[in-house]
Design a protein around this motif. Structure first.
Motif, PDB file in Angstrom:
ATOM      1  N   GLY A  30      -8.580   9.629   2.460  1.00  0.00           N
ATOM      2  CA  GLY A  30      -8.967   8.374   3.097  1.00  0.00           C
ATOM      3  C   GLY A  30      -7.803   7.532   3.584  1.00  0.00           C
ATOM      4  N   LEU A  31      -8.133   6.481   4.311  1.00  0.00           N
ATOM      5  CA  LEU A  31      -7.124   5.534   4.775  1.00  0.00           C
ATOM      6  C   LEU A  31      -6.602   4.710   3.602  1.00  0.00           C
ATOM      7  CD1 LEU A  31      -8.670   4.169   8.112  1.00  0.00           C
ATOM      8  CD2 LEU A  31      -6.942   5.958   7.819  1.00  0.00           C
ATOM      9  N   GLY A  32      -5.429   4.128   3.823  1.00  0.00           N
ATOM     10  CA  GLY A  32      -4.838   3.281   2.791  1.00  0.00           C
ATOM     11  C   GLY A  32      -3.799   3.980   1.947  1.00  0.00           C
ATOM     12  N   ASP A  33      -3.442   5.235   2.328  1.00  0.00           N
ATOM     13  CA  ASP A  33      -2.438   5.954   1.533  1.00  0.00           C
ATOM     14  C   ASP A  33      -1.023   5.553   1.910  1.00  0.00           C
ATOM     15  OD1 ASP A  33      -2.268   7.165   4.020  1.00  0.00           O
ATOM     16  OD2 ASP A  33      -2.393   9.216   3.258  1.00  0.00           O
ATOM     17  N   GLY A  34      -0.873   4.798   3.018  1.00  0.00           N
ATOM     18  CA  GLY A  34       0.462   4.395   3.452  1.00  0.00           C
ATOM     19  C   GLY A  34       1.308   5.583   3.872  1.00  0.00           C
ATOM     20  N   SER A  35       0.675   6.693   4.212  1.00  0.00           N
ATOM     21  CA  SER A  35       1.407   7.924   4.482  1.00  0.00           C
ATOM     22  C   SER A  35       0.657   8.751   5.517  1.00  0.00           C
ATOM     23  CB  SER A  35       1.606   8.690   3.160  1.00  0.00           C
ATOM     24  OG  SER A  35       2.309   9.877   3.342  1.00  0.00           O
ATOM     25  N   PHE A  36       0.168   9.921   5.104  1.00  0.00           N
ATOM     26  CA  PHE A  36      -0.398  10.928   6.007  1.00  0.00           C
ATOM     27  C   PHE A  36      -1.597  10.413   6.803  1.00  0.00           C
ATOM     28  CE2 PHE A  36      -3.439  14.564   6.367  1.00  0.00           C
ATOM     29  CZ  PHE A  36      -2.738  15.316   7.284  1.00  0.00           C
ATOM     30  N   MET A  37      -2.609   9.902   6.114  1.00  0.00           N
ATOM     31  CA  MET A  37      -3.827   9.452   6.798  1.00  0.00           C
ATOM     32  C   MET A  37      -3.549   8.245   7.688  1.00  0.00           C
ATOM     33  SD  MET A  37      -6.550  11.264   6.243  1.00  0.00           S
ATOM     34  CE  MET A  37      -6.837  12.715   5.227  1.00  0.00           C
ATOM     35  N   GLY A 256       7.169  10.001   2.390  1.00  0.00           N
ATOM     36  CA  GLY A 256       6.717  11.184   3.091  1.00  0.00           C
ATOM     37  C   GLY A 256       5.839  10.853   4.283  1.00  0.00           C
ATOM     38  N   ASP A 257       5.999  11.613   5.350  1.00  0.00           N
ATOM     39  CA  ASP A 257       5.184  11.586   6.568  1.00  0.00           C
ATOM     40  C   ASP A 257       5.543  10.442   7.512  1.00  0.00           C
ATOM     41  OD1 ASP A 257       3.945  13.810   5.538  1.00  0.00           O
ATOM     42  OD2 ASP A 257       2.140  12.754   4.927  1.00  0.00           O
ATOM     43  N   ILE A 258       5.572   9.215   7.031  1.00  0.00           N
ATOM     44  CA  ILE A 258       5.937   8.090   7.880  1.00  0.00           C
ATOM     45  C   ILE A 258       7.084   7.332   7.217  1.00  0.00           C
ATOM     46  CG2 ILE A 258       3.603   7.854   8.799  1.00  0.00           C
ATOM     47  CD1 ILE A 258       3.248   5.385   7.026  1.00  0.00           C
ATOM     48  N   GLU A 259       7.677   6.401   7.942  1.00  0.00           N
ATOM     49  CA  GLU A 259       8.757   5.593   7.386  1.00  0.00           C
ATOM     50  C   GLU A 259       8.162   4.600   6.382  1.00  0.00           C
ATOM     51  OE1 GLU A 259      12.479   4.384   9.767  1.00  0.00           O
ATOM     52  OE2 GLU A 259      11.270   2.560   9.728  1.00  0.00           O
ATOM     53  N   GLN A 260       8.190   4.973   5.121  1.00  0.00           N
ATOM     54  CA  GLN A 260       7.519   4.196   4.090  1.00  0.00           C
ATOM     55  C   GLN A 260       8.366   3.062   3.511  1.00  0.00           C
ATOM     56  OE1 GLN A 260       5.885   7.625   1.541  1.00  0.00           O
ATOM     57  NE2 GLN A 260       4.158   6.221   1.684  1.00  0.00           N
ATOM     58  N   HIS A 267      13.438   0.018  -2.803  1.00  0.00           N
ATOM     59  CA  HIS A 267      13.006   0.992  -3.805  1.00  0.00           C
ATOM     60  C   HIS A 267      12.820   2.394  -3.209  1.00  0.00           C
ATOM     61  CE1 HIS A 267      12.273  -2.222  -6.737  1.00  0.00           C
ATOM     62  NE2 HIS A 267      11.710  -2.897  -5.742  1.00  0.00           N
ATOM     63  N   ILE A 268      12.705   2.470  -1.881  1.00  0.00           N
ATOM     64  CA  ILE A 268      12.533   3.753  -1.197  1.00  0.00           C
ATOM     65  C   ILE A 268      13.820   4.028  -0.425  1.00  0.00           C
ATOM     66  CG2 ILE A 268      11.168   5.061   0.461  1.00  0.00           C
ATOM     67  CD1 ILE A 268       8.808   3.235  -0.189  1.00  0.00           C
ATOM     68  N   LEU A 269      14.500   5.083  -0.818  1.00  0.00           N
ATOM     69  CA  LEU A 269      15.811   5.384  -0.230  1.00  0.00           C
ATOM     70  C   LEU A 269      15.679   5.824   1.222  1.00  0.00           C
ATOM     71  CD1 LEU A 269      18.869   5.782  -0.575  1.00  0.00           C
ATOM     72  CD2 LEU A 269      18.377   8.097  -1.431  1.00  0.00           C
ATOM     73  N   ALA A 270      14.765   6.732   1.490  1.00  0.00           N
ATOM     74  CA  ALA A 270      14.538   7.261   2.840  1.00  0.00           C
ATOM     75  C   ALA A 270      13.163   7.909   2.847  1.00  0.00           C
ATOM     76  CB  ALA A 270      15.620   8.268   3.218  1.00  0.00           C
ATOM     77  N   SER A 271      12.759   8.411   3.998  1.00  0.00           N
ATOM     78  CA  SER A 271      11.471   9.108   4.103  1.00  0.00           C
ATOM     79  C   SER A 271      11.644  10.391   4.900  1.00  0.00           C
ATOM     80  CB  SER A 271      10.423   8.233   4.796  1.00  0.00           C
ATOM     81  OG  SER A 271      10.144   7.067   4.054  1.00  0.00           O
ATOM     82  N   ILE A 273      10.165  12.442   7.546  1.00  0.00           N
ATOM     83  CA  ILE A 273       9.245  12.082   8.617  1.00  0.00           C
ATOM     84  C   ILE A 273       8.479  13.311   9.100  1.00  0.00           C
ATOM     85  CG2 ILE A 273       9.035  11.133  10.943  1.00  0.00           C
ATOM     86  CD1 ILE A 273       9.863   9.098   8.832  1.00  0.00           C
ATOM     87  N   LYS A 274       7.167  13.167   9.122  1.00  0.00           N
ATOM     88  CA  LYS A 274       6.265  14.196   9.649  1.00  0.00           C
ATOM     89  C   LYS A 274       5.406  13.484  10.685  1.00  0.00           C
ATOM     90  CE  LYS A 274       2.446  17.115   7.956  1.00  0.00           C
ATOM     91  NZ  LYS A 274       1.782  17.637   6.736  1.00  0.00           N
TER      92      LYS A 274
END
Length: 359
Positions: A30-37, A256-260, A267-271, A273-274
């Motif tokens: 579902g939506l709201g994963d802040g990533s793939f969906m 993962g997947d997007i620039e998170q 707190h997030i070093l890098a992502s 990108i997919k």
């Protein structure tokens, strides 16, 4: 005057009757994963708004929803998106029943026996993006231990894991180091509580950089990382907080997947990108403009479908030399000088023969 309004009314009916509609059907993530969906949906929204199209999302709550949701979408839309490897079987069953509707599959490809003219699929060389973040993690760890948390061990996630492990292996080969890497699976994409538990366990074992490949489950992993960093440096000012992490060491997630990074600055070093957004954007445009190309499209570094994020908050933590190494290696992958393994067998045999960093 009455004739004018009647004409306008009829034109409106005709236009609305021919309105082009796009519907995205999610898997249980579902939506709201802040990533793939969310990334896939962003590409659909961009294309639909750019071309003035109608768009809608149908979210699946369980796997038994896939066929009825896809069928409902096919009856209402001109192009239907199925997003997620777990939807592949249902996708091809429904696509055969609606030959006049375009179908776009994200994260799975054609079975050989089902080459349908109304179907386009997009797959990715996930191993290429996570290779870069694995290399970065190996170069940035202070404990000598990095990890990756996968969701369900389906092929796209397995490629994520193999690529990350290969990136660490490449760093060790080039720098004669012995950075340890651990790979674990949460077996879910939708359980932040479990993600937090895994995160806390990995942190307690000394893993200070953790790549996520687990969708919404990563929201819990991120929470564990934030809590740990706040214990170490309870500072509200972002530049001071990042500076403290640099001086005294912190723990980081790799997105993962997007620039998170924007979800938790510092707190997030890098992502890794997919570009699912690029795939979904292209799917909409090709269906609407008549440039439809049935078959599978695979996106990697060469096609600008995989890569590493810009690191908007944390780039200053990374040495210029390490950044340059990553750019250099990414270019070698793009021109085919380095082939990133995508299977366990290829990973075991992976060796950077003849590859040297020239600076």
């Amino acid at each position: 005057m009455k004739r004018f309004f009647m004409l306008a009314f009829l034109v409106g009916l005709i236009v609305s009757g021919f309105a082009f509609k796009v519907i995205m059907v999610t898997d249980i993530g579902g939506l709201g994963d802040g990533s793939f969906m969310d990334g896939t949906w962003a590409g659909i929204v961009k294309a639909a708004e750019e071309y003035g199209l109608e768009y809608e999302v149908i979210q699946s709550k369980e796997q038994s929803d896939y066929i009825p949701n896809l069928s409902k979408a096919a009856e209402e839309a001109d192009v239907v998106f199925a997003v997620g490897f777990l939807m592949s079987d249902a996708f091809f069953k429904v696509a055969q029943q609606y030959p006049a509707t375009y179908f776009v599959g994200i994260d799975f490809s054609f079975p050989e026996e089902k080459n349908l003219p109304n179907v386009m699929t997009f797959t990715f060389k996930e191993q290429e993006g996570s290779f870069l973040t694995g290399y970065l993690a190996a170069g940035m760890t202070r404990t000598g231990k990095v990890a990756i948390l996968g969701g369900i061990p389906i092929p796209p996630v397995q490629r994520y894991v193999i690529g990350f492990e290969a990136g660490v292996k490449a760093y060790n080969q080039i720098h004669k180091t012995n950075i340890k890497v651990k790979s674990v699976y949460a077996n879910t994409f939708t359980d932040p509580k479990k993600g937090k538990e895994f995160g806390q366990a990995l942190i307690s074992e000394g893993y200070d950089i953790i790549q996520q490949a687990c969708g919404g489950t990563a929201l819990g992993l991120l929470e564990a990382i934030k809590e740990e960093n706040q214990k170490r440096a309870n500072i509200d000012n972002l530049p001071e907080f990042i500076d403290d992490l640099y001086k005294n060491g912190g723990v980081f997630m790799l997105g993962g997947d997007i620039e998170q990074e924007w979800q938790a600055p510092g707190h997030i070093l890098a992502s890794a990108i997919k570009r699912v957004d690029v795939a979904s954007y292209l799917g909409v445009v090709k269906a609407y403009t008549g440039e439809w190309e049935p078959g599978n499209v695979e996106l990697g570094i060469k096609e600008k479908g995989e890569g590493i994020s810009r690191m908007p908050f944390t780039k200053g933590l990374v040495s210029n030399k390490l950044l340059a190494e990553i750019v250099y290696i990414q270019n070698l992958v793009g021109i085919g000088k380095i082939k990133i393994p995508s299977t366990e067998e290829e990973l075991k045999a992976f060796w950077l023969k003849g590859i040297e960093i020239p600076f």
